[in-house]
Design a protein around this motif. Structure first.
Motif, PDB file in Angstrom:
ATOM      1  N   ASP A  12      -1.321 -13.137   1.031  1.00  0.00           N
ATOM      2  CA  ASP A  12      -0.023 -13.591   1.495  1.00  0.00           C
ATOM      3  C   ASP A  12       1.028 -12.492   1.486  1.00  0.00           C
ATOM      4  O   ASP A  12       1.961 -12.495   2.290  1.00  0.00           O
ATOM      5  N   GLU A  13       0.921 -11.517   0.527  1.00  0.00           N
ATOM      6  CA  GLU A  13       1.940 -10.462   0.457  1.00  0.00           C
ATOM      7  C   GLU A  13       1.819  -9.550   1.656  1.00  0.00           C
ATOM      8  O   GLU A  13       0.726  -9.113   2.015  1.00  0.00           O
ATOM      9  N   GLU A  14       2.965  -9.269   2.251  1.00  0.00           N
ATOM     10  CA  GLU A  14       2.966  -8.493   3.477  1.00  0.00           C
ATOM     11  C   GLU A  14       2.464  -7.069   3.234  1.00  0.00           C
ATOM     12  O   GLU A  14       1.773  -6.497   4.067  1.00  0.00           O
ATOM     13  N   SER A  15       2.788  -6.498   2.070  1.00  0.00           N
ATOM     14  CA  SER A  15       2.392  -5.109   1.809  1.00  0.00           C
ATOM     15  C   SER A  15       0.877  -4.967   1.795  1.00  0.00           C
ATOM     16  O   SER A  15       0.322  -4.015   2.377  1.00  0.00           O
ATOM     17  N   SER A  16       0.196  -5.916   1.182  1.00  0.00           N
ATOM     18  CA  SER A  16      -1.258  -5.845   1.148  1.00  0.00           C
ATOM     19  C   SER A  16      -1.822  -5.954   2.563  1.00  0.00           C
ATOM     20  O   SER A  16      -2.767  -5.270   2.926  1.00  0.00           O
TER      21      SER A  16
END
Ligand SMILES: Nc1ncnc2c1ncn2[C@@H]1O[C@H](COP(=O)(O)OP(=O)(O)OP(=O)(O)O)[C@@H](O)[C@H]1O
Ligand SMILES: [Mg+2]
Lengths: 220, 381
Positions: free
Chosen positions: B358-362
């Motif tokens: 869900d995290e955009e950075s990942s």
């Protein structure tokens, strides 16, 4: 229990019946087999479609088949006389027998050939087989067991027609049965001839079935 | 007198033509052999000299009946090269059978042309057409063997039609039985053979007259998976050893994967897509192609999670553990929702659908990884 004359009469009757049946079956097949093949191959879905020829043949076949045999027998008498010189006796009956049974045989052949798998015909076409090659190498050999069954049916039908011809003095067993049973009330002789006819039909049918089964490679 | 003269001239002329023919054929043969040799030498698998064997040019077929007109094929343009295994796939009723029947003119196209080895079949006389068909073997879903003939006699059948002598036909039929591995079934009738054995006999029969092309209409559709595989590998062997062009009609993608070089996808009477099998599998363009290739993923949209991504294996990347490396490098967990990979010619093809974090950075890291490693992917909504 019977006089020698009666026994002789019945044996001659049997021989005459055989003569009529086999001669007319033979000639009727010479006409009916090609006619049946023609009905199949000229069909609109056949291997050599000729729609108008097919329709014409179909009408002729139906026309002859719709005339009751007893009427046909009398109607063709002048023609019979012109061909074999007489309209009575075994020879006089063979002509109407052929005329009546050839279209019947054509229909029997037609239905046997129609049983041949369309896919097998297509396979032969894909190998570049001509219509003639398909007829002689595919349709007839593949339909052989069914053609044999049809043959037995045709011969027994001709046998019953030939017995009917007794009415006009056609000779053979049917003639005897009618003369003694119907005109003279000698039921015993009639009874015996009818039994012989029944046995003949049974034997022909059984032999046909046996031969057909023997020749069929689909079931083992 | 005059008749005789004419006959002599005709015969001389015939021999002259034959002579010319034999020269050109001889030349071609020598040339082809050279190509085969070179190919074998450099280890190139398939013959790629691109000589057209079958060309369909703007071909169409309409079935007209009193009540309606069915357009079974529309504007089919297709070139099938010598020595290739060409697949034709489509859903039921798409027009595949009609197409293959038009190739050998069992069905006459109502528009366009069919060229077989450079010659327009439509311009041929009936007799020449029958002759030409002897150069095109055909096998069928239902085998279509003659039920009243033994296996050996079935194989002799096309040779009888082509006018081989009885002895010659029998000799060759025995050799062909060996090719298809059924020497012991020479005297068996089709009713005594299994489906796979029947199809092998049908293949031997189709090869009897030395065809240039083998047309297969759903040849494996009536067989179980194991038998299907063995029949397909026989077809492949025939293609490679005898150099026969093979055209495979099927509704199963797995058949195409297994043996075809190129494929045409037929949809609603038209060609939707043509290409190398690998290319079509990796990047199907048309809707129908996607439907056929990704047939197993109909339930994808029921998967939970907002961010999904389809990774496509196109034969370049499959030997590396892509997913494992990605997880290690990006230090982000992913969920494999769906995977469908296949081995084609030793390389793996297919697709995998993964659920991204869900995290955009990942997610960015993962996309970066895919981009730098040139892995084909697309986001799935
Ligand atoms: N002889 C015919 N007369 C009329 N319509 C036909 C005929 N043959 C085929 N069609 C029609 O042409 C279309 C294509 O049929 P075809 O048999 O080529 O499909 P197919 O792709 O082989 O399908 P399947 O996978 O079911 O075998 C169908 O709509 C069919 O109804
Ligand atoms: Mg089909």
């Amino acid at each position: 229990m019977w006089s020698e004359a009666t026994v002789k009469m019945i044996s001659v009757g049997i021989l005459e019946s055989f003569y009529m049946i086999f001669l007319s079956s033979f000639i009727a097949y010479i006409i009916g087999l090609p006619l049946g093949v023609l009905l199949v191959v000229t069909d609109k879905d056949g291997i050599a479609p000729r729609v108008s020829l097919n329709k014409a043949l179909g009408v002729i076949v139906n026309l002859i088949r719709s005339v009751p045999f007893i009427i046909l027998l009398i109607a063709v008498m002048p023609f019979t006389r012109a061909i074999v010189g007489t309209s009575i006796g075994p020879n006089g009956v063979v002509v109407p027998l052929i005329i009546a049974s050839a279209p019947y045989i054509a229909r029997l052949v037609e239905s046997s050939l129609n049983e041949v798998d369309q896919g097998v015909i297509e396979a032969a076409q894909s190998m570049g087989a001509s219509p003639m090659q398909i007829i002689f190498k595919v349709l007839i050999p593949e339909a052989k067991p069914s053609l044999i069954i049809g043959g037995a049916i045709a011969v027994t039908t001709i046998l019953s027609y030939s017995a009917m011809a007794g009415i006009v003095g056609g000779g053979g067993l049917g003639d005897i049965a009618i003369r003694y049973g119907y005109h003279r009330y000698e039921t015993e002789i009639m009874f015996v001839t009818v039994i012989i006819l029944v046995i003949m039909v049974q034997v022909i049918q059984e032999l046909g079935t046996l031969w057909s089964k023997r020749s069929d490679k689909r079931i083992h | 007198m005059k008749d005789k003269q004419e006959a002599v001239v005709a015969i001389l002329f015939f021999y002259f033509i034959e002579f010319l023919d034999s020269i050109s054929i001889g030349y071609e043969k020598a040339d082809r052999q050279k190509i085969i040799l070179i190919n074998n030498f450099i280890g190139g698998g398939n013959l790629t000299d691109n000589r057209p064997m079958i060309e369909l040019v703007g071909m169409g077929k309409e079935f007209v009946s009193k009540s309606s007109t069915v357009r079974a094929l529309d504007d089919i343009n297709l070139t099938i090269h010598e020595g290739e295994i060409f697949g034709i796939i489509g859903l039921s009723g798409a027009g595949k059978s009609t197409l293959v029947r038009c190739i050998n003119f069992l069905e006459k196209p109502t528009s366009g042309a069919v060229l077989f080895d450079g010659i327009d079949l439509g311009s041929m006389k009936e007799k020449d057409l029958l002759k030409a068909r002897q150069s095109m073997g055909m096998i069928f879903q239902q085998f279509n063997l003659l039920m009243q003939r033994t296996a050996l006699q079935n194989i002799c059948f096309p040779m009888e039609i082509a006018g081989f002598s009885k002895k010659e036909a029998k000799q060759r039929a025995k050799e062909l039985l060996e090719v298809v591995g059924l020497s012991d079934k020479a005297k068996a009738y089709p009713s005594q053979l299994s489906g796979g054995q029947k199809q092998r006999i049908a293949i031997a029969r189709a090869l009897a007259t030395n065809p240039k092309v083998l047309l297969c209409d759903e040849a494996t559709s009536a067989l179980d998976p194991t038998t299907t595989r063995s029949i397909l590998s026989l077809l492949k062997e025939i293609n490679q050893k005898l150099g026969i062009t093979v055209i495979v009609i099927t509704h199963e993608m797995s058949v195409i994967e297994e043996i075809c070089n190129r494929v045409a996808i037929i949809d609603q009477s038209r060609i939707a897509e043509i290409g190398e099998v690998e290319e079509v599998f990796a990047r199907p363009k048309s809707k129908i192609a996607k439907q056929l290739v990704f047939s197993g993923e109909t339930h994808i949209d029921t998967f939970v999670g907002a961010h999904k991504c389809r990774i496509i294996f196109d034969g370049r990347t499959s030997f590396e553990p892509v997913i494992a490396n990605m997880i290690l490098e990006c230090k982000a967990p992913v969920n494999i929702l769906f995977a469908d990979t296949k081995d084609i010619d030793g390389k793996a093809f297919g697709q995998m659908i993964i659920q991204l974090p869900d995290e955009e950075s990942s997610r960015k890291k993962i996309y970066n990884y895919l981009n730098t490693n040139k892995i084909t992917y697309e986001e799935v909504m």
